[in-house]
Design an enzyme around this catalytic site. Sequence first.
Site, PDB file in Angstrom:
ATOM      1  N   SER A 104      37.044  54.079  86.422  1.00  0.00           N
ATOM      2  CA  SER A 104      35.716  53.521  86.624  1.00  0.00           C
ATOM      3  C   SER A 104      35.058  54.059  87.895  1.00  0.00           C
ATOM      4  O   SER A 104      34.841  55.254  88.034  1.00  0.00           O
ATOM      5  CB  SER A 104      35.812  51.990  86.645  1.00  0.00           C
ATOM      6  OG  SER A 104      34.558  51.389  86.655  1.00  0.00           O
ATOM      7  N   ASP A 243      28.299  53.979  86.761  1.00  0.00           N
ATOM      8  CA  ASP A 243      29.549  54.321  87.433  1.00  0.00           C
ATOM      9  C   ASP A 243      30.301  55.335  86.587  1.00  0.00           C
ATOM     10  O   ASP A 243      29.791  55.820  85.575  1.00  0.00           O
ATOM     11  CB  ASP A 243      30.382  53.070  87.702  1.00  0.00           C
ATOM     12  CG  ASP A 243      30.753  52.324  86.427  1.00  0.00           C
ATOM     13  OD1 ASP A 243      30.076  52.538  85.402  1.00  0.00           O
ATOM     14  OD2 ASP A 243      31.711  51.533  86.446  1.00  0.00           O
ATOM     15  N   ASP A 245      32.718  55.380  84.424  1.00  0.00           N
ATOM     16  CA  ASP A 245      32.967  55.195  82.988  1.00  0.00           C
ATOM     17  C   ASP A 245      31.794  54.544  82.273  1.00  0.00           C
ATOM     18  O   ASP A 245      31.873  54.246  81.086  1.00  0.00           O
ATOM     19  CB  ASP A 245      34.251  54.402  82.749  1.00  0.00           C
ATOM     20  CG  ASP A 245      34.140  52.942  83.158  1.00  0.00           C
ATOM     21  OD1 ASP A 245      33.315  52.635  84.042  1.00  0.00           O
ATOM     22  OD2 ASP A 245      34.871  52.107  82.603  1.00  0.00           O
ATOM     23  N   ASP A 247      30.333  51.629  82.245  1.00  0.00           N
ATOM     24  CA  ASP A 247      30.298  50.274  81.702  1.00  0.00           C
ATOM     25  C   ASP A 247      29.425  49.368  82.561  1.00  0.00           C
ATOM     26  O   ASP A 247      29.296  48.178  82.286  1.00  0.00           O
ATOM     27  CB  ASP A 247      31.700  49.682  81.539  1.00  0.00           C
ATOM     28  CG  ASP A 247      32.434  49.481  82.857  1.00  0.00           C
ATOM     29  OD1 ASP A 247      31.947  49.964  83.902  1.00  0.00           O
ATOM     30  OD2 ASP A 247      33.511  48.857  82.849  1.00  0.00           O
TER      31      ASP A 247
END
Length: 447
Positions: A104, A243, A245, A247
């Site tokens: 992340s 960010d 990843d 999400d």
Amino acid sequence: MTRLFGTDGVRGLANKKLTPILALRLGQAAAEVLTSDRESYERRPLAIIGRDPRVSGEMLDAAIASGLASRGVDVVRVGVLPTPAIAFLTDDFGADLGVMISASHNPMPDNGIKFFSAGGKKLPDEVEDRIQAAMDNLTEDGPTATKIGRIISEAPDGRERYLKHLAEVVTTDLSGIKVVVDTANGAASKVAPQAYEAAGAEVVAIHNKPNAFNINEDCGSTHIEKTQEAVVEHGADLGLAHDGDADRCLAVDAEGNVVDGDQIMAILAVGMKEENDLRFNTLVATVMSNLGLKLAMQEQGIDIKETAVGDRYVLEELNRGDFSLGGEQSGHVVLPDDCTTGDGTLTGLSIMARMAKSGKSLKELASVMTVLPQVLINVPVSDKAVILNAPEVKEAIAAAEAELGETGRVLLRPSGTEELFRVMVEAAEKEQARKVAGKLAAVVAAV
């Protein structure tokens, strides 16, 4: 036994704490646990694996794919895609499990592995514990010959399926909106700009050229100042920062002001209430959300359900109460009717759709909520478990609460993903919040 899983899967320094051997064993154990309760045995179990572009991802992808295949699971590797895309594709492919390899917002040397069950849902603690227990009892007695799983590399239509899904969810024409998007040189570097352009927006993409080493490096949602600068420079209507990843999503208005996850939730909650889409007139947020969000929602006649910090706990409450909106101040916003986890790209589309429908600027929409001064200090610690029970910490918390009275609050909690203890203070004045937080952080650091 030390718990392997944190609040967001297994994370650590790649090739040290998170090694290919560990990834292989995780794959084997997950295969045994997540395929043991299958309803249909007409085909072999199927897993979807995706990753962000950091350098260790390819190595861990290969290892966990091998672990799954060695236990009879067919594997489809979809390559670099956001975490919410893997959750969606797990469901869309009818897979038995999904795997996302990402740390992340963490620095490039770290990596992580998180699992999704059938339907693209995050695993509850109990299932993660079963996987860890299965790792401790693995044997060399795996399937042979035709019962070994197959591995399909870089399935070509994963991105297209995800983009089609986003286009079907948000159908509002975004023509006339100019947006800067910072993809953090991460998993959304291609799909986020493509999704926004497909919806009609004029897109200026920055930090969208991953090279395996530059993910989250002075960019993305953890360096929102880059988006602020770009919005002003390009005369954009707003900026969106993801960010590594993707999400999560933070926003910036046309004047360069940050619009955080609390404000985004307030904007979407009000819009959804107007359209009768906010089920039970309820928003799910965490204990870290700003007090201003609660006050704003009270004014709008919207209830708030509080959870522990972590999007998994938000998801659990959303599912428990059948609510339709939840999230975190950090920018994890969950719209469970359209995705089983936080989706930064979907959040960005939803913000712009709200702007287009209302005819209002992002600054006007965000004014529904007044953000109270909040100071957050991350304190590196060697043992998170001892902090809250330390007498000196208890005394410091009591003193801080007495000083703030009813005009503020204090929250201390361990990070679920890093060796940090988070000290958060809200107060009527920024200087008071900073002073109280500094005192508390010093006490925590000395334990």
